[in-house]
Each structure stands twice: as structure tokens, then as C-alpha cells.
Design an enzyme around this catalytic site. Structure first.
Site, PDB file in Angstrom:
ATOM      1  CG  ASN A  13      -1.654   1.507   1.436  1.00 57.67           C
ATOM      2  OD1 ASN A  13      -1.750   2.067   0.435  1.00 57.67           O
ATOM      3  ND2 ASN A  13      -2.397   1.198   2.737  1.00 57.67           N
ATOM      4  CD1 TRP A  14       3.346   1.070  -3.213  1.00 61.02           C
ATOM      5  CD2 TRP A  14       3.353   2.367  -4.909  1.00 61.02           C
ATOM      6  NE1 TRP A  14       4.014   0.490  -4.376  1.00 61.02           N
ATOM      7  CE2 TRP A  14       4.006   1.144  -5.380  1.00 61.02           C
ATOM      8  CE3 TRP A  14       3.077   3.408  -5.861  1.00 61.02           C
ATOM      9  CZ2 TRP A  14       4.427   1.032  -6.697  1.00 61.02           C
ATOM     10  CZ3 TRP A  14       3.493   3.094  -7.213  1.00 61.02           C
ATOM     11  CH2 TRP A  14       4.137   1.937  -7.499  1.00 61.02           C
ATOM     12  CE  LYS A  15      -0.031   3.221   4.768  1.00 60.72           C
ATOM     13  NZ  LYS A  15       0.080   3.203   6.202  1.00 60.72           N
ATOM     14  CG  HIS A  98      -5.544   1.951   5.094  1.00 63.84           C
ATOM     15  ND1 HIS A  98      -5.071   2.918   6.221  1.00 63.84           N
ATOM     16  CD2 HIS A  98      -4.654   1.185   5.186  1.00 63.84           C
ATOM     17  CE1 HIS A  98      -3.855   2.733   6.586  1.00 63.84           C
ATOM     18  NE2 HIS A  98      -3.488   1.463   5.954  1.00 63.84           N
ATOM     19  CD  GLU A 100      -2.587   5.815   6.849  1.00 65.39           C
ATOM     20  OE1 GLU A 100      -2.555   5.641   5.453  1.00 65.39           O
ATOM     21  OE2 GLU A 100      -1.566   5.038   7.440  1.00 65.39           O
ATOM     22  CD  GLU A 170      -3.209  -2.549   7.325  1.00 66.98           C
ATOM     23  OE1 GLU A 170      -2.242  -2.514   6.885  1.00 66.98           O
ATOM     24  OE2 GLU A 170      -4.022  -1.275   6.996  1.00 66.98           O
ATOM     25  N   GLY A 176       2.889   2.401  10.605  1.00 68.06           N
ATOM     26  CA  GLY A 176       3.981   3.390  10.731  1.00 68.06           C
ATOM     27  C   GLY A 176       4.656   3.905  11.968  1.00 68.06           C
ATOM     28  CB  SER A 215       5.569  -1.689  12.135  1.00 67.20           C
ATOM     29  OG  SER A 215       5.025  -0.242  12.166  1.00 67.20           O
ATOM     30  N   GLY A 236       2.934  -0.970   4.254  1.00 63.88           N
ATOM     31  CA  GLY A 236       3.037   0.204   4.015  1.00 63.88           C
ATOM     32  C   GLY A 236       4.429   0.882   3.497  1.00 63.88           C
ATOM     33  N   GLY A 237       5.050   1.295   4.686  1.00 59.90           N
ATOM     34  CA  GLY A 237       6.369   2.101   4.294  1.00 59.90           C
ATOM     35  C   GLY A 237       7.307   1.035   3.590  1.00 59.90           C
TER      36      GLY A 237
END
Ligand code: 13P
Length: 252
Positions: A13-15, A98, A100, A170, A176, A215, A236-237
Site C-alpha cells: 500500500n503505497w499510500k 483503511h 487512515e 491492521e 507507521g 510495521s 506500507g512503508g
């Protein structure tokens, strides 16, 4: 015991990250990975890059898609992107719900249910995200929260809709933050989710891929993925760095 015929997958998930040049390098590395059906690799990018994903990944086993879809199919909804538009780029996946989007953009359980339905109606696999905040965990509400989030989708789309879907657990406090849920903590919630879905439909529950997100790194992926109810990860990251992302996928 692990059910061997459940799909196992790692999805990036590149966000709100990426640009055409960096994407090209990252997607090239994914396209060259030896993806096998039993161990799927997926990438979800911002909408403007879907055509780039299509041109690099369309003839590979790597699946791709969006990080959200509109709850509306079409009409006067400025700024929205419909599931149908996403599907036109040959996508297979659409993340919905998600944390966010829930926390920053007001996606309620009902809105997430509608988005799930829209994605599925056009043949996309919804990746439904659920998870509790730190205060909810500390208040002992984790199971209540994730059951409510999945329950809202079952109410709107019907339990049969989960047959063609993926769930991602999640925990918000692990996203993150560098704080990963321990494999045991994650497994507990995954097992709860599977039991919760089994109360509605046993067969669907046993085949439902449930990913862990929060993470995940190359260094902790294998232990998480070794848990009996963890069928992969939503990353994510670490999905922005080819070596990390593919390393996580190889741990599957
Ligand atoms: P991180 O892997 O950056 O913690 O993000 C997880 C996530 O939100 C994936 O959807």
C-alpha cells in the site's frame, strides 16, 4: 493448523507516495520477481499511477489496484474515483476501509461497506482493513471493534461477499510507528476474526485470507507469516523499497 488451500499474499500500500521515475524502478523489480499462484504479490498505488501499473504489470502474475474506491458508481461527486474506473485499468485489487481513511476522511463502517460492495460489483477483490486504536486495545475493545467493522460489511454486502475478498487486520497503533503487534497478539485477533466469520459461514471463513498490517519488515515477516491464521501482509512503508518488499514476500 494452517489450511493449505487458502490464498497467501503480500500487498503493498503505497499510500500518498510515488512518482513516475521511482515507480518504474519499483514496479520493474516486482515484475521480475518469480511470483507464483500460491504466493501472490500485489501493489496498490495512488489512482494516477494505475495506468503505469497496468503497463508494467498487466502481463505478469503481480496483482495491482487502488487504495480506495468511491461509494458512488458515477455522477456529480467531484474528486471521486469509481470502482468501475479502477477496473478499467485491468486492476484486481481495491483496498477499502483503511484506518487512515476512517480516521482522516470520515469513512464510517457503513461507507466502507458500500465501497466494498462497489468494488466487488465490478469484479475487484476488496481488501477490507479493520483494526483497533491503542485506546480501544487498552480498554479491552479490540474484538468488539473488529467484529463491528467486519459485521457492517456482512450486513451491507452479505456474508457470501467475503468469499471473494481479503481481510487485513491492521492495529492502528502499529501502523507507521515501528511497533509491530507480536506474532501472538496478531494471531489472537486473526483467529478471533476467523471464528467471527465462521459463525456466519464456516466454509467461507476457512478460505478467507486474513493479512496482517502494521510495521511489517523483512526482519519480522517470517515470524508473523508463520502463525496459523496469518495469510500474508499489507505493507506500507516497506513496500516502497524493492529489496524490503520482495524480502517480505519471500518470507511468505
Ligand atoms: P506500515 O507498514 O508503514 O506500518 O503501514 C501499514 C499499513 O497501513 C498498510 O496498509
Amino acid at each position: 493448523m494452517r489450511i493449505e488451500n487458502r490464498q497467501r499474499l503480500v500487498v503493498g500500500n503505497w499510500k500518498l507516495n510515488g512518482n513516475l521515475a521511482e515507480n518504474a524502478a519499483l514496479l520493474g523489480a516486482c515484475a521480475n520477481a518469480e511470483v507464483r499462484v500460491a504466493r501472490t504479490l500485489g501493489v496498490c498505488s495512488p489512482y494516477p499511477y494505475l495506468s503505469q501499473l497496468q503497463s508494467v504489470l498487466a502481463n505478469t502474475p503481480v496483482q495491482y489496484g487502488s487504495q480506495d474506491v468511491s461509494r458512488f458508481p458515477k455522477g456529480a461527486y467531484t474528486g471521486e474515483v469509481s470502482a468501475g474506473m479502477v477496473a478499467e485499468f485491468g486492476c484486481q485489487l481495491a483496498i477499502v476501509g483503511h484506518s487512515e481513511r476512517r480516521a482522516l476522511f470520515g469513512d464510517s463502517d457503513e461507507v466502507v461497506g458500500e465501497k466494498f460492495l462497489r468494488a466487488q460489483q465490478v469484479g475487484l477483490t476488496p481488501v477490507l482493513c479493520v483494526g483497533e486504536t491503542l485506546s480501544e486495545r487498552e480498554a479491552g475493545m479490540t474484538e468488539v471493534v473488529v467484529a463491528r467493522q467486519v459485521g457492517a460489511v456482512i450486513k451491507i454486502a452479505g456474508v457470501a461477499a467475503l468469499a471473494g475478498a481479503v481481510v487485513a487486520y491492521e492495529p492502528v497503533w502499529a501502523i507507521g510507528t515501528g511497533k509491530t503487534a507480536s506474532p501472538v497478539q496478531a494471531q489472537e485477533v486473526h483467529a478471533f476474526l476467523r471464528t467471527y466469520v465462521a459463525k456466519h459461514a464456516v466454509e467461507i471463513s476457512s478460505k478467507l485470507p486474513i493479512l496482517y498490517g502494521g510495521s511489517v519488515k523483512k526482519a519480522n515477516a517470517a515470524e508473523l507469516f508463520g502463525q496459523p491464521d496469518i495469510d500474508g501482509g499489507l505493507i506500507g512503508g516497506a513496500s516502497l523499497v524493492a529489496d524490503e518488499f520482495l524480502g517480505i514476500w519471500q518470507a511468505l
